[in-house]
Write a protein that holds these residues in place. Structure first.
Motif, PDB file in Angstrom:
ATOM      1  N   PRO A 183       9.392  17.447   5.205  1.00 45.74           N
ATOM      2  CA  PRO A 183      10.520  16.786   5.866  1.00 45.74           C
ATOM      3  C   PRO A 183      10.040  15.604   6.707  1.00 45.74           C
ATOM      4  N   ARG A 184      10.960  14.661   6.953  1.00 46.59           N
ATOM      5  CA  ARG A 184      10.560  13.388   7.560  1.00 46.59           C
ATOM      6  C   ARG A 184      10.151  13.514   9.029  1.00 46.59           C
ATOM      7  N   SER A 185      11.020  14.147   9.847  1.00 47.28           N
ATOM      8  CA  SER A 185      10.797  14.093  11.297  1.00 47.28           C
ATOM      9  C   SER A 185       9.542  14.850  11.702  1.00 47.28           C
ATOM     10  N   PHE A 186       8.747  14.224  12.504  1.00 47.74           N
ATOM     11  CA  PHE A 186       7.483  14.789  12.992  1.00 47.74           C
ATOM     12  C   PHE A 186       6.514  15.089  11.849  1.00 47.74           C
ATOM     13  N   GLY A 187       6.769  14.489  10.689  1.00 48.20           N
ATOM     14  CA  GLY A 187       5.879  14.709   9.543  1.00 48.20           C
ATOM     15  C   GLY A 187       4.645  13.835   9.632  1.00 48.20           C
ATOM     16  N   PRO A 188       3.680  14.042   8.718  1.00 46.91           N
ATOM     17  CA  PRO A 188       2.459  13.229   8.735  1.00 46.91           C
ATOM     18  C   PRO A 188       2.758  11.732   8.599  1.00 46.91           C
ATOM     19  N   GLY A 189       3.874  11.401   7.950  1.00 48.14           N
ATOM     20  CA  GLY A 189       4.222   9.987   7.779  1.00 48.14           C
ATOM     21  C   GLY A 189       4.363   9.258   9.107  1.00 48.14           C
ATOM     22  N   ALA A 190       4.860   9.962  10.120  1.00 45.43           N
ATOM     23  CA  ALA A 190       5.032   9.343  11.432  1.00 45.43           C
ATOM     24  C   ALA A 190       3.671   8.982  12.027  1.00 45.43           C
TER      25      ALA A 190
ATOM     26  N   THR B 226       0.860  -1.188   0.000  1.00 44.22           N
ATOM     27  CA  THR B 226       0.000   0.000   0.000  1.00 44.22           C
ATOM     28  C   THR B 226       0.894   1.235   0.000  1.00 44.22           C
ATOM     29  N   VAL B 227       0.703   2.124  -0.950  1.00 41.93           N
ATOM     30  CA  VAL B 227       1.455   3.378  -0.965  1.00 41.93           C
ATOM     31  C   VAL B 227       0.474   4.514  -0.675  1.00 41.93           C
ATOM     32  N   VAL B 228       0.778   5.274   0.388  1.00 40.66           N
ATOM     33  CA  VAL B 228      -0.107   6.364   0.808  1.00 40.66           C
ATOM     34  C   VAL B 228       0.556   7.698   0.476  1.00 40.66           C
ATOM     35  N   GLY B 229      -0.193   8.584  -0.148  1.00 41.49           N
ATOM     36  CA  GLY B 229       0.327   9.919  -0.432  1.00 41.49           C
ATOM     37  C   GLY B 229      -0.819  10.900  -0.551  1.00 41.49           C
ATOM     38  N   TRP B 230      -0.501  12.118  -0.985  1.00 43.80           N
ATOM     39  CA  TRP B 230      -1.531  13.132  -1.227  1.00 43.80           C
ATOM     40  C   TRP B 230      -0.931  14.227  -2.090  1.00 43.80           C
ATOM     41  N   GLY B 231      -1.802  15.065  -2.612  1.00 40.79           N
ATOM     42  CA  GLY B 231      -1.359  16.225  -3.376  1.00 40.79           C
ATOM     43  C   GLY B 231      -0.515  15.841  -4.575  1.00 40.79           C
ATOM     44  N   ALA B 232       0.579  16.569  -4.767  1.00 39.19           N
ATOM     45  CA  ALA B 232       1.431  16.379  -5.941  1.00 39.19           C
ATOM     46  C   ALA B 232       2.155  15.034  -5.917  1.00 39.19           C
ATOM     47  N   MET B 233       2.127  14.339  -4.771  1.00 37.64           N
ATOM     48  CA  MET B 233       2.777  13.027  -4.697  1.00 37.64           C
ATOM     49  C   MET B 233       1.978  11.959  -5.452  1.00 37.64           C
ATOM     50  N   ILE B 234       0.689  12.168  -5.617  1.00 42.01           N
ATOM     51  CA  ILE B 234      -0.142  11.114  -6.231  1.00 42.01           C
ATOM     52  C   ILE B 234       0.272  10.840  -7.689  1.00 42.01           C
TER      53      ILE B 234
ATOM     54  N   ILE C  95       0.865   8.478  10.326  1.00 40.92           N
ATOM     55  CA  ILE C  95       0.243   7.418   9.525  1.00 40.92           C
ATOM     56  C   ILE C  95       0.862   6.068   9.901  1.00 40.92           C
ATOM     57  N   ALA C  96       2.186   6.048  10.028  1.00 45.07           N
ATOM     58  CA  ALA C  96       2.862   4.801  10.402  1.00 45.07           C
ATOM     59  C   ALA C  96       2.361   4.312  11.755  1.00 45.07           C
ATOM     60  N   SER C  97       2.215   5.243  12.679  1.00 47.61           N
ATOM     61  CA  SER C  97       1.739   4.887  14.012  1.00 47.61           C
ATOM     62  C   SER C  97       0.352   4.251  13.957  1.00 47.61           C
ATOM     63  N   ARG C  98      -0.504   4.862  13.158  1.00 46.80           N
ATOM     64  CA  ARG C  98      -1.876   4.328  13.070  1.00 46.80           C
ATOM     65  C   ARG C  98      -1.878   2.950  12.406  1.00 46.80           C
ATOM     66  N   ILE C  99      -0.963   2.770  11.459  1.00 43.52           N
ATOM     67  CA  ILE C  99      -0.863   1.448  10.818  1.00 43.52           C
ATOM     68  C   ILE C  99      -0.398   0.419  11.854  1.00 43.52           C
ATOM     69  N   TYR C 100       0.605   0.778  12.663  1.00 44.05           N
ATOM     70  CA  TYR C 100       1.077  -0.158  13.691  1.00 44.05           C
ATOM     71  C   TYR C 100      -0.047  -0.475  14.680  1.00 44.05           C
TER      72      TYR C 100
ATOM     73  N   ARG D 293       9.066   5.138   4.982  1.00 41.04           N
ATOM     74  CA  ARG D 293       8.749   6.551   4.714  1.00 41.04           C
ATOM     75  C   ARG D 293       9.642   7.085   3.602  1.00 41.04           C
ATOM     76  N   VAL D 294       9.014   7.627   2.572  1.00 45.57           N
ATOM     77  CA  VAL D 294       9.746   8.300   1.495  1.00 45.57           C
ATOM     78  C   VAL D 294       9.379   9.776   1.588  1.00 45.57           C
ATOM     79  N   THR D 295      10.330  10.580   2.004  1.00 44.82           N
ATOM     80  CA  THR D 295      10.019  11.985   2.311  1.00 44.82           C
ATOM     81  C   THR D 295      11.178  12.880   1.901  1.00 44.82           C
ATOM     82  N   ALA D 296      10.967  14.179   2.077  1.00 39.76           N
ATOM     83  CA  ALA D 296      12.084  15.111   1.962  1.00 39.76           C
ATOM     84  C   ALA D 296      12.993  14.910   3.172  1.00 39.76           C
ATOM     85  N   PRO D 297      14.278  15.253   3.030  1.00 37.77           N
ATOM     86  CA  PRO D 297      15.146  15.210   4.208  1.00 37.77           C
ATOM     87  C   PRO D 297      14.806  16.350   5.165  1.00 37.77           C
ATOM     88  N   ASP D 298      15.330  16.267   6.381  1.00 31.67           N
ATOM     89  CA  ASP D 298      15.035  17.286   7.391  1.00 31.67           C
ATOM     90  C   ASP D 298      15.922  18.512   7.197  1.00 31.67           C
ATOM     91  N   ILE D 299      15.756  19.154   6.074  1.00 31.53           N
ATOM     92  CA  ILE D 299      16.551  20.356   5.782  1.00 31.53           C
ATOM     93  C   ILE D 299      15.626  21.471   5.298  1.00 31.53           C
TER      94      ILE D 299
END
Lengths: 321, 351
Positions: free
Chosen positions: A260-267, A205-213, A269-274, A287-293
């Motif tokens: 960016p990855r840290s504290f992003g929505p991906g965290a 399952t690949v989850v995304g939104w916006g321009a990522m779709i 979503i991952a939590s809810r999946i777990y 998680r495939v995200t921008a780096p934390d920069i």
């Protein structure tokens, strides 16, 4: 009619202004100029300066005024020119818009939409490429929506305008004119808070939104694996059921976001999946995200922006785990 | 127009009634004896209810509380100029204005006791709830007024804030918008000389706060905020102007906070007893009472004090009798419809 996302959003605004005299549009340059991205083009000619309001240059004032309008029976749709300028609205959105229903036990509510272009990938000026949806998604009482296509944008914005709660509507700049699709001229609604299964699949399952779709769609087009793609549409309140049910079937999940990855929505979503599907998982959530920069200026943007290969690599890692 | 007669750029201040209660007949607004008496009752009730709130806080029965003492005239005068359909947008030190507009005292106590039901005013009262982030209610008042104007309604929106708020960006943005959109707003700055401990002189180098209106393109007026008649007169003119579609007005009420910023504060740290005593001489209740007695509108206020004591005690008891919110109460109004995950967090019973 074939429309790009700018035209689809314009169509939603025009339809709602036509249908409901309490809908007003306000922001910087939204009138005669039609907005910096021409999203509000032509509205002032049809609905007049009293309802399509060119405001002074003041994001907090725009937002605070919209909140007051909503207290007194209007349904304001306020535009912030770029997400990077929306931080000036945080006091208003967090301390007032998000809380008013609760603190008056439902007596005073804030049915408003705060629209803004969001995200990178167009090599824009500094402060024009942020994707800080998680900032807003953390606030109870706010809804955060990101459309992925012109049709989706029309349906989601229409629902956002009619929604009884304050909605942050994030329009992926990269998707504004990227593609055209058939969008109904008339009323079209997509419910908030419901994710969309873009394509069904069995392996991951690949989850995304916006321009990522569209990026995800291109990335997986030639993969051997059977990929299920979910367009989250609503970051908050999140439809975790659709995601969890999908992962229960596929056993594998990849979350793609340009924030960016840290504290992003991906965290989250991952939590809810777990929480919802741990016993069905065959691999950790990827998680495939921008780096934390900080988002680089245009010459360096490619180091930041998620690309097709990164998505394929993420899928590969989870499949091989 | 009073705003023409009293130039805030020259520091001219409107005063109808002096510190001894003598009134300048040429400036005296039209008010019936009944309304004058009702105004005094409101100010007395505000003073006594305020005193009770501080006592309740000291006894641990009410949370941190911002006392109104000394600002009763400043709060009440503008509210007296409102009609039923007008909006009142307050900050957090305007008890007298709210009581006048129809908020029950027990509701105000309930808020400071820590219950959201204290933000629920009677239907149609058109009062927005307390605003703690300083100055951020000012743009709301402009939006409310814009909506009234757009629909062709004649309602006016009155907003209060303090001298500290004039340093906030939202003061500037709100007043600037009001000037540009010509909204039916009246802005009342209760300049009580302090933002917690910071003196008015440290907030702004402007000679008066009222003069800031000039830069926004609408009238401003400096008013003796301890003179309820002057506050009413200035506000009445401003409300009428707004109702006629002639745009906003800024009123600076020059007053003094005779007590602490809140019950967590101690004014002795940043001002002298002499300074406070000087302002006690200018007490808005004393001078109004002297005027009413001189006019034979009031004989004495002993009976009134007794009556107000009963009202205050009853309101405090009623507020204390309201049960604390249930677990489901604090979840129920996050969104119009509760998302499934929030139902999960709420759990089964919801009690």
């Amino acid at each position: 009619m074939m429309m790009n996302m700018v035209q689809a959003i314009n169509s939603a605004l025009a339809m709602e202004m036509e249908r409901d005299p309490s809908v007003v549009v306000l922001g910087e340059d939204v009138g005669v100029d039609g907005g910096v991205f021409r999203v509000t083009e032509g509205l002032v000619d049809k609905y007049g300066e009293a309802r399509v309001i060119d405001t002074p240059l003041a994001e907090s004032g725009i937002t605070g005024m919209a909140i007051g309008m909503a207290f007194n029976g209007l349904r304001p749709v306020a535009e912030i020119q770029f997400m990077g300028f929306s931080y000036l609205t945080l006091n208003q959105m967090i301390n007032h818009a998000a809380r008013m229903r609760n603190r008056t036990r439902g007596r005073i509510t804030v049915p408003m939409v705060l629209r803004m272009p969001y995200g990178a990938g167009v090599k824009a000026l500094e402060h024009h490429s942020e994707s800080t949806e998680a900032l807003y998604a953390q606030i109870p009482g706010l809804k955060v929506i990101v459309p992925s296509t012109p049709l989706e944008a029309k349906g989601l914005l229409t629902s956002a305008i009619r929604d009884p709660d304050p909605v942050i509507f994030l329009e992926p700049t990269r998707s504004y004119r990227m593609l055209k699709e058939e969008v109904p001229d008339g009323e079209y609604l997509v419910p908030l808070g419901k994710a969309r299964t873009v394509q069904e699949g069995d392996d991951v399952t690949v989850v995304g939104w916006g321009a990522m779709i569209p990026l995800i769609q291109r990335a997986v087009a030639n993969l051997q694996a059977s990929v299920e793609i979910i367009d989250l549409r609503t970051i908050s309140p999140m439809d975790s059921e659709t995601v969890v049910e999908s992962v229960k079937r596929t056993g594998r999940a990849v979350v793609v976001h340009e924030a960016p990855r840290s504290f992003g929505p991906g965290a989250e979503i991952a939590s809810r999946i777990y929480e919802g599907a741990i016993l069905k998982l065959e691999a950790p959530v990827e998680r495939v995200t921008a780096p934390d920069i900080t988002v680089p200026l245009s010459k360096g943007e490619d180091h930041y922006y998620v690309n097709e290969q990164m998505i394929r690599d993420g899928i590969e890692r989870t499949l091989r785990f | 127009m009073l705003t023409d007669e009293f130039d805030p750029m020259k520091g001219e201040m409107l005063r109808v009634m002096d510190e001894e209660g003598n009134v300048d007949p040429s400036l005296m607004p039209k008010l019936s004896d009944d309304v004058l008496l009702k105004a005094y009752r409101n100010m007395l009730l505000t003073r006594m209810a305020d005193d009770k709130a501080v006592k309740l806080q000291r006894q641990g029965r009410l949370g941190a509380y911002p006392p109104s003492k000394g600002q009763e005239a400043s709060q009440l005068g503008p509210a007296m100029a409102l009609k039923e359909g007008d909006w009142l947008v307050w900050a957090f030190r305007e008890m007298g204005a709210l009581l006048w507009k129809g908020a029950p005292l027990q509701t105000l106590y309930l808020y400071w006791m820590g219950n959201e039901l204290g933000n629920v005013y009677p239907d149609g009262a058109r009062i927005t709830p307390a605003v703690v982030p300083v100055g951020s209610q000012i743009p709301h008042a402009v939006g409310i007024a814009y909506a009234s104007k757009l629909r062709g309604e004649k309602d006016v929106t009155l907003a209060y804030f303090g001298d500290g708020a004039t340093s906030e960006g939202e003061f500037h943005e709100g007043l600037n918008f009001a000037g540009v959109f010509h909204t039916p707003n009246v802005f009342v700055c209760q300049n009580n000389q302090f933002a917690i401990s910071t003196r008015r002189e440290k907030q702004s180098a402007s000679a008066s706060l009222a003069q800031k209106a000039i830069a926004y393109g609408f009238p401003g007026i400096l008013v003796d905020g301890n003179d309820v008649l002057a506050m009413y007169a200035a506000a009445k003119e401003a409300v009428d102007r707004a109702r006629k579609g002639k745009g906003p007005t800024l009123i600076e009420s020059f007053t003094y906070r005779m007590s602490d910023h809140t019950t967590s504060d101690d004014w002795r740290k940043y001002r002298s007893k002499e300074e406070v005593a000087e302002w006690e001489r200018k007490d808005p209740l004393k001078r109004f009472k002297a005027y009413l007695i001189a006019q034979s509108i009031l004989e004495d206020d002993e009976l009134l004090v007794k009556e107000m004591t009963e009202i205050v005690e009853k309101a405090a008891a009623e507020a204390e009798a309201v049960p604390a919110p249930s677990r489901s109460d604090v979840f129920a109004h996050t969104y119009a419809e509760m998302p499934p995950y929030l139902k999960g967090q709420l759990g089964g019973g919801g009690k």
